[in-house]
Design a protein around this motif. Structure first.
Motif, PDB file in Angstrom:
ATOM      1  N   PHE A  57       0.819  -1.220   0.000  1.00 44.70           N
ATOM      2  CA  PHE A  57       0.000   0.000   0.000  1.00 44.70           C
ATOM      3  C   PHE A  57       0.851   1.267   0.000  1.00 44.70           C
ATOM      4  CE2 PHE A  57      -3.427  -2.486   2.577  1.00 44.70           C
ATOM      5  CZ  PHE A  57      -3.702  -3.259   1.464  1.00 44.70           C
ATOM      6  N   TYR A  60       1.363   3.409  -3.060  1.00 46.02           N
ATOM      7  CA  TYR A  60       0.335   3.133  -4.075  1.00 46.02           C
ATOM      8  C   TYR A  60      -0.558   4.360  -4.203  1.00 46.02           C
ATOM      9  CZ  TYR A  60      -3.604   0.857  -6.391  1.00 46.02           C
ATOM     10  OH  TYR A  60      -4.613   0.526  -7.263  1.00 46.02           O
ATOM     11  N   TYR A  63      -0.208   6.613  -1.368  1.00 48.95           N
ATOM     12  CA  TYR A  63      -0.691   6.275  -0.022  1.00 48.95           C
ATOM     13  C   TYR A  63       0.488   6.352   0.956  1.00 48.95           C
ATOM     14  CZ  TYR A  63      -3.069   4.022   3.825  1.00 48.95           C
ATOM     15  OH  TYR A  63      -3.622   3.760   5.059  1.00 48.95           O
ATOM     16  N   CYS A  68      -3.583   0.093   6.405  1.00 46.47           N
ATOM     17  CA  CYS A  68      -4.719   0.992   6.623  1.00 46.47           C
ATOM     18  C   CYS A  68      -5.292   0.706   8.004  1.00 46.47           C
ATOM     19  CB  CYS A  68      -5.798   0.774   5.563  1.00 46.47           C
ATOM     20  SG  CYS A  68      -5.204   0.997   3.876  1.00 46.47           S
ATOM     21  N   HIS A  77      -8.922   2.903   4.452  1.00 42.90           N
ATOM     22  CA  HIS A  77      -7.847   3.836   4.087  1.00 42.90           C
ATOM     23  C   HIS A  77      -7.546   4.855   5.184  1.00 42.90           C
ATOM     24  CE1 HIS A  77      -9.055   3.001  -0.397  1.00 42.90           C
ATOM     25  NE2 HIS A  77      -8.599   1.931   0.233  1.00 42.90           N
ATOM     26  N   ASP A  94      -6.082  -3.279   7.596  1.00 41.91           N
ATOM     27  CA  ASP A  94      -5.973  -3.813   6.240  1.00 41.91           C
ATOM     28  C   ASP A  94      -4.498  -3.921   5.888  1.00 41.91           C
ATOM     29  OD1 ASP A  94      -6.202  -4.478   3.573  1.00 41.91           O
ATOM     30  OD2 ASP A  94      -7.733  -2.968   3.125  1.00 41.91           O
ATOM     31  N   ASP A 105      -3.397  -9.862   0.325  1.00 39.25           N
ATOM     32  CA  ASP A 105      -4.204  -8.729   0.802  1.00 39.25           C
ATOM     33  C   ASP A 105      -5.274  -9.273   1.738  1.00 39.25           C
ATOM     34  OD1 ASP A 105      -5.442  -6.240   1.007  1.00 39.25           O
ATOM     35  OD2 ASP A 105      -6.181  -6.199  -1.057  1.00 39.25           O
ATOM     36  N   HIS A 168     -11.495  -7.033  -5.510  1.00 40.01           N
ATOM     37  CA  HIS A 168     -10.707  -6.915  -6.745  1.00 40.01           C
ATOM     38  C   HIS A 168      -9.888  -8.161  -6.997  1.00 40.01           C
ATOM     39  CE1 HIS A 168      -7.288  -6.189  -3.969  1.00 40.01           C
ATOM     40  NE2 HIS A 168      -8.231  -5.614  -3.238  1.00 40.01           N
ATOM     41  N   HIS A 175      -4.248  -4.394  -7.377  1.00 36.53           N
ATOM     42  CA  HIS A 175      -5.561  -4.320  -8.004  1.00 36.53           C
ATOM     43  C   HIS A 175      -5.502  -4.810  -9.446  1.00 36.53           C
ATOM     44  CE1 HIS A 175      -6.687  -1.020  -4.894  1.00 36.53           C
ATOM     45  NE2 HIS A 175      -6.977  -2.227  -4.452  1.00 36.53           N
ATOM     46  N   GLU A 201     -13.921  -8.437  -0.094  1.00 39.01           N
ATOM     47  CA  GLU A 201     -13.770  -7.563   1.072  1.00 39.01           C
ATOM     48  C   GLU A 201     -14.992  -6.703   1.378  1.00 39.01           C
ATOM     49  OE1 GLU A 201     -10.829  -4.414   0.684  1.00 39.01           O
ATOM     50  OE2 GLU A 201     -10.373  -5.018  -1.357  1.00 39.01           O
ATOM     51  N   TRP A 218      -7.639  10.662   1.853  1.00 35.79           N
ATOM     52  CA  TRP A 218      -7.654   9.203   1.939  1.00 35.79           C
ATOM     53  C   TRP A 218      -8.777   8.640   2.812  1.00 35.79           C
ATOM     54  CZ3 TRP A 218      -5.540   5.750  -1.083  1.00 35.79           C
ATOM     55  CH2 TRP A 218      -4.421   6.122  -1.833  1.00 35.79           C
ATOM     56  N   GLU A 232     -11.564  -9.064   4.935  1.00 32.99           N
ATOM     57  CA  GLU A 232     -11.063  -9.371   3.585  1.00 32.99           C
ATOM     58  C   GLU A 232     -10.164 -10.597   3.600  1.00 32.99           C
ATOM     59  OE1 GLU A 232      -8.202  -6.445   2.111  1.00 32.99           O
ATOM     60  OE2 GLU A 232      -8.648  -6.992   0.035  1.00 32.99           O
TER      61      GLU A 232
HETATM   62  N1  MF3 Z   1      -7.407  -3.569   0.668  1.00 39.56           N
HETATM   63  C1  MF3 Z   1      -7.593  -2.237   0.150  1.00 39.56           C
HETATM   64  C2  MF3 Z   1      -7.849  -2.348  -1.300  1.00 39.56           C
HETATM   65  O1  MF3 Z   1      -7.777  -3.411  -1.811  1.00 39.56           O
HETATM   66  C3  MF3 Z   1      -6.438  -1.379   0.501  1.00 39.56           C
HETATM   67  C4  MF3 Z   1      -5.909  -0.439  -0.491  1.00 39.56           C
HETATM   68  S1  MF3 Z   1      -5.054   0.762   0.344  1.00 39.56           S
HETATM   69  C5  MF3 Z   1      -4.210   1.650  -0.791  1.00 39.56           C
HETATM   70  O2  MF3 Z   1      -8.200  -1.417  -1.988  1.00 39.56           O
HETATM   71  F1  MF3 Z   1      -3.503   2.457  -0.155  1.00 39.56           F
HETATM   72  F2  MF3 Z   1      -3.422   0.855  -1.439  1.00 39.56           F
HETATM   73  F3  MF3 Z   1      -5.031   2.249  -1.599  1.00 39.56           F
END
Ligand code: MF3
Ligand code: CO
Length: 258
Positions: A57, A60, A63, A68, A77, A94, A105, A168, A175, A201, A218, A232
């Motif tokens: 994360f 990303y 972030y 999270c 987030h 998370d 994840d 996702h 993602h 999730e 965020w 999740e």
């Molecule tokens: N589990 C969350 C997701 O799949 C966490 C994303 S946090 C981020 O979207 F910072 F990467 F955006």
């Protein structure tokens, strides 16, 4: 485009998911009244590093944290800061890591010390909704079958599912396709096939479904200030039963011992 994983991919992805699961369990055990969310994030950093992994994360879309950490009405987030966790809070953790080129994840909501009965029911329903979704993750079914299982269970218990954020596909990237909504969206009706790896999730609010994003860009919170929970797992679609790659008991003892 949905990327199917072969046995070689899975040999690398299983350990990544095991590390994600292990770190999440350790962070959950670290939660207690008085610790700041910054301390929780720093503890997560040290455990992720310990396993030779890296946060999936941090960085990303810029972030700024390792994991999270979302407290009470925060949905997802949440950013680490000087806030002290208090007895009775509920905190969603998370954790996503890169390890050996793949991402694991997973997320879970825990009470800080203890919590009220309604908060506990929210957590129980959200966790159970995750398993309802996983049970529908079988070949021949569609993404909408997962979504429907989650939505039906959550709404049947008087809570609401968040629309703006979804599950996702996951693999070499955090993602991937497909999106896995927690409500029936006819646009997300892809057929499930063996070799697909998806993060399921549910994000569930005790009040209304609507959310907003705070000025930090965020933190997602419920609009009505109601509590929210988030569970999740990263799941592999197989020819038979789905395989929960982030299942804590799958963690190989070679990783655990230290
Ligand atoms: N589990 C969350 C997701 O799949 C966490 C994303 S946090 C981020 O979207 F910072 F990467 F955006
Ligand atoms: Co995810």
């Amino acid at each position: 485009m949905i990327i199917l994983k072969n046995e070689r991919d899975l040999e690398a992805m299983r350990p990544a998911c095991a590390v994600a699961s292990l770190v999440l369990s350790e962070v959950a055990a670290f939660i207690q009244p008085g610790v700041t969310t910054r301390q929780v994030d720093e503890f997560a950093a040290s455990r992720i590093k310990h396993y030779g992994a890296r946060s999936a994360f941090l960085g990303y879309r810029k972030y700024p944290c390792q994991i999270c950490i979302s407290v009470n009405d925060q949905v997802v987030h949440g950013l680490a800061n000087e806030r002290q966790l208090r007895f009775g809070d509920i905190v969603s953790l998370d954790v996503g890591v890169y390890y050996g080129g793949y991402v694991g994840d997973n997320a879970r909501t825990v009470a800080v010390g203890g919590c009220g009965v309604e908060a506990q029911r929210l957590m129980d329903v959200t966790e159970r909704a995750l398993y309802e979704g996983i049970a529908a993750a079988t070949p021949g079914n569609r993404v909408t079958d997962i979504s429907r299982a989650i939505q039906t269970y959550v709404e049947g218990n008087g809570f609401s599912v968040v629309r703006e954020f979804v599950g996702h596909g996951v693999g070499r990237s955090v993602h991937e396709d497909p999106q896995v909504p927690n409500f029936v969206d006819p646009k997300s009706n892809q057929k499930l096939r063996p070799g697909m790896t998806i993060a399921i999730e549910p994000m569930v609010n005790s009040g209304r479904a609507h959310v907003k994003i705070l000025n930090d860009g965020w933190t997602v919170v419920t609009q009505d200030g109601s509590l929210s929970a988030h569970f999740e797992h990263t799941v592999l679609i197989t020819e038979g039963e789905p395989e929960i790659l982030t299942w804590p008991e799958r963690v190989p003892s070679s990783l655990k011992a230290s």
